[in-house]
Design an enzyme around this catalytic site. Structure first.
Site, PDB file in Angstrom:
ATOM      1  N   PRO A  82       0.909  -1.110  -0.140  1.00  0.00           N
ATOM      2  CA  PRO A  82       0.067  -0.054   0.098  1.00  0.00           C
ATOM      3  C   PRO A  82       0.721   1.268   0.177  1.00  0.00           C
ATOM      4  O   PRO A  82       0.430   2.443  -0.199  1.00  0.00           O
ATOM      5  CB  PRO A  82      -0.791  -0.179   1.370  1.00  0.00           C
ATOM      6  CG  PRO A  82      -0.740  -1.284   1.525  1.00  0.00           C
ATOM      7  CD  PRO A  82       0.663  -2.101   1.262  1.00  0.00           C
ATOM      8  N   GLU A 109       3.471  -8.183   8.682  1.00  0.00           N
ATOM      9  CA  GLU A 109       3.343  -6.754   8.678  1.00  0.00           C
ATOM     10  C   GLU A 109       4.305  -6.177   7.627  1.00  0.00           C
ATOM     11  O   GLU A 109       4.284  -5.032   7.385  1.00  0.00           O
ATOM     12  CB  GLU A 109       3.924  -6.171  10.030  1.00  0.00           C
ATOM     13  CG  GLU A 109       2.821  -5.635  10.750  1.00  0.00           C
ATOM     14  CD  GLU A 109       2.317  -6.307  11.651  1.00  0.00           C
ATOM     15  OE1 GLU A 109       2.016  -6.130  13.019  1.00  0.00           O
ATOM     16  OE2 GLU A 109       1.840  -7.439  11.398  1.00  0.00           O
ATOM     17  N   ARG A 147      -1.924  -9.838 -20.459  1.00  0.00           N
ATOM     18  CA  ARG A 147      -2.936  -9.457 -21.512  1.00  0.00           C
ATOM     19  C   ARG A 147      -2.374  -8.558 -22.506  1.00  0.00           C
ATOM     20  O   ARG A 147      -2.899  -8.546 -23.645  1.00  0.00           O
ATOM     21  CB  ARG A 147      -4.109  -8.775 -20.905  1.00  0.00           C
ATOM     22  CG  ARG A 147      -5.117  -9.518 -19.967  1.00  0.00           C
ATOM     23  CD  ARG A 147      -5.797  -8.462 -19.126  1.00  0.00           C
ATOM     24  NE  ARG A 147      -6.770  -7.631 -19.861  1.00  0.00           N
ATOM     25  CZ  ARG A 147      -7.769  -7.782 -20.359  1.00  0.00           C
ATOM     26  NH1 ARG A 147      -8.222  -8.779 -20.320  1.00  0.00           N
ATOM     27  NH2 ARG A 147      -8.426  -7.003 -21.188  1.00  0.00           N
ATOM     28  N   ASP A 162     -10.240  -1.857 -25.283  1.00  0.00           N
ATOM     29  CA  ASP A 162     -10.617  -2.071 -24.016  1.00  0.00           C
ATOM     30  C   ASP A 162     -10.511  -0.650 -23.212  1.00  0.00           C
ATOM     31  O   ASP A 162     -10.044   0.321 -23.648  1.00  0.00           O
ATOM     32  CB  ASP A 162      -9.199  -2.776 -23.173  1.00  0.00           C
ATOM     33  CG  ASP A 162      -9.706  -4.331 -23.142  1.00  0.00           C
ATOM     34  OD1 ASP A 162      -8.840  -5.212 -22.427  1.00  0.00           O
ATOM     35  OD2 ASP A 162     -10.791  -4.781 -23.603  1.00  0.00           O
TER      36      ASP A 162
HETATM   37  C1  9WO Z   1      -0.414  -5.834   8.241  1.00  0.00           C
HETATM   38  C2  9WO Z   1      -0.692  -5.406   9.394  1.00  0.00           C
HETATM   39  C3  9WO Z   1      -1.157  -5.945  10.505  1.00  0.00           C
HETATM   40  C4  9WO Z   1      -1.249  -5.129  11.653  1.00  0.00           C
HETATM   41  C5  9WO Z   1      -1.046  -3.682  11.651  1.00  0.00           C
HETATM   42  C6  9WO Z   1      -0.573  -3.053  10.483  1.00  0.00           C
HETATM   43  C7  9WO Z   1      -0.465  -4.178   9.514  1.00  0.00           C
HETATM   44  N1  9WO Z   1       0.061  -3.685   7.952  1.00  0.00           N
HETATM   45  C8  9WO Z   1       0.102  -4.634   7.445  1.00  0.00           C
HETATM   46  C9  9WO Z   1       0.384  -4.863   6.187  1.00  0.00           C
HETATM   47  O1  9WO Z   1       0.470  -3.693   5.420  1.00  0.00           O
HETATM   48  N2  9WO Z   1       0.785  -5.896   5.687  1.00  0.00           N
HETATM   49  C10 9WO Z   1       1.302  -6.000   4.525  1.00  0.00           C
HETATM   50  C11 9WO Z   1       0.331  -7.234   3.591  1.00  0.00           C
HETATM   51  C12 9WO Z   1       2.508  -6.442   4.182  1.00  0.00           C
HETATM   52  C13 9WO Z   1       3.105  -6.445   2.712  1.00  0.00           C
HETATM   53  C14 9WO Z   1       2.102  -7.257   2.101  1.00  0.00           C
HETATM   54  N3  9WO Z   1       0.676  -7.124   2.255  1.00  0.00           N
HETATM   55  C15 9WO Z   1       0.083  -6.286   1.518  1.00  0.00           C
HETATM   56  C16 9WO Z   1       0.321  -5.840   0.346  1.00  0.00           C
HETATM   57  N4  9WO Z   1      -1.196  -5.951   2.036  1.00  0.00           N
HETATM   58  N5  9WO Z   1      -1.860  -5.300   0.852  1.00  0.00           N
HETATM   59  C17 9WO Z   1      -0.938  -5.270   0.014  1.00  0.00           C
HETATM   60  C18 9WO Z   1      -1.296  -4.135  -0.995  1.00  0.00           C
HETATM   61  C19 9WO Z   1      -0.447  -4.258  -2.165  1.00  0.00           C
HETATM   62  C20 9WO Z   1      -0.483  -3.673  -2.982  1.00  0.00           C
HETATM   63  N6  9WO Z   1      -1.670  -2.760  -3.301  1.00  0.00           N
HETATM   64  C21 9WO Z   1      -2.330  -2.788  -2.275  1.00  0.00           C
HETATM   65  C22 9WO Z   1      -2.256  -3.452  -1.182  1.00  0.00           C
END
Ligand code: 9WO
Length: 242
Positions: A82, A109, A147, A162
C-alpha cells in the site's frame, strides 16, 4: 494461491502457449536455520512479525542467477504494498516490455525495509486498501501484464477497445433481450450505421469519464472530435437536468 490464474482464462492459455513463464519461489526454501524461520519480531516492539532479510536476499540471488542462465537482461524487482506508487495502465504497459519481472510478495506486517532499499526497483500499490499479503495484488498485475503480451488475446478479446487504452472509461455494452420489461437497449445500436455507433460509444466513454473520473479527463488531451462530442452531451444532459 497462483492456481487461481494458472488454471483458467487468458493467463492460463498464455502460459500453455509459452507466451510467458511463471516461476514460484518459496523464500522459506532459502532459510538456513533448523526451524526454517522466515519471520521474526519487529525491532522497536509491538505486535506482529516482519519477513527476514536474508532468506529474501538468497531467494532473489537464485532468481537473478536463473535470469542470467536464460539470457534475460532487462529485468525488474517489484514489491507490492500500500506504500507504493498507484498502478495504472501505463505502468502495466511498461512492465510488459521486460524480459523478467520478480514480484516480491510480503506477508505478516511486511518485509525488512533494508531488503526494499537494497533490491526493489519499483514499489507498487493497486489501491488504497490492505489485504493479507502481496500474492493477490501480484496475480492481478500478472493478469494485466500478460494480456498485453503479443498473441495473448484473440480478436474477440482485443486489447484495442479495452477500457483505458485511449485514457477513457469504457462505454456501456448490451446484449439480448432488446427490451427487458420496458428497459430498452439504446436505438442507435440497431442502426447498422457503424460510424454513428462509433461516435455514440466514444461519447458515452467521454460522458462516463467526465462523471466518474474527471481527473482522467483533466490529464488527457482531447481530440477535436472528442471535445465536440463531450460538449454536445454536456449541453444535452444539462437541458435534461442530468
Ligand atoms: C499488516 C498489518 C497488521 C497489523 C497492523 C498493521 C499491518 N499492516 C499490515 C500490512 O500492511 N501487511 C502487508 C500485507 C505487508 C506487505 C504485503 N501485504 C499487503 C500488500 N497488503 N496489502 C498489500 C497491497 C499491495 C498493493 N496494493 C494494495 C495493497
Amino acid at each position: 494461491m497462483f492456481s487461481a490464474i494458472c488454471q483458467d482464462g487468458i493467463v492460463a492459455r498464455a502460459l500453455a502457449n509459452d507466451l510467458f513463464n511463471l516461476d514460484l519461489i518459496n523464500p522459506r526454501d532459502f532459510t538456513t536455520d533448523n526451524y526454517r524461520r522466515i519471520d521474526d519480531k519487529t525491532f522497536g516492539g509491538g505486535a506482529g512479525m516482519v519477513m527476514k532479510l536474508e532468506p529474501l536476499e538468497l531467494a532473489l540471488a537464485s532468481i537473478k542467477c536463473k535470469y542470467q542462465q536464460k539470457g534475460l537482461k532487462k529485468t525488474k524487482v517489484v514489491y507490492l504494498s500500500p506504500q507504493g506508487k498507484k498502478t495504472d495502465q501505463a505502468v502495466i504497459n511498461q512492465l510488459s516490455l521486460y524480459d523478467g519481472v520478480t514480484f516480491v510478495c510480503g506477508r505478516y506486517e511486511g518485509i525488512d525495509e533494508r531488503f526494499i532499499q537494497r533490491n526493489v526497483d519499483l514499489e507498487l500499490s493497486i489501491g488504497d486498501f490492505v489485504v493479507s499479503g502481496g500474492e493477490l495484488p501480484t496475480m492481478l498485475l500478472i493478469d494485466a501484464v500478460v494480456r498485453q503480451l503479443p498473441g495473448a488475446m484473440n480478436s474477440y478479446e482485443s486489447v484495442i477497445n479495452d477500457s483505458f487504452m485511449n485514457g477513457l472509461l469504457d462505454c456501456p455494452h448490451y446484449t439480448i433481450p432488446r427490451d427487458y420489461n420496458g428497459d430498452k437497449v439504446p436505438e442507435v445500436l440497431f442502426s447498422g450505421n457503424h460510424e454513428q455507433i462509433r461516435k455514440w460509444r466514444l461519447q458515452q466513454s467521454l460522458w462516463r469519464t467526465y462523471q466518474r473520473r474527471p481527473e482522467l479527463l483533466a490529464s488527457k488531451q482531447l481530440t477535436k472530435e472528442e471535445s465536440r462530442l463531450l460538449d454536445e452531451i454536456l449541453s444535452r444532459n444539462k437541458v435534461e437536468g442530468k
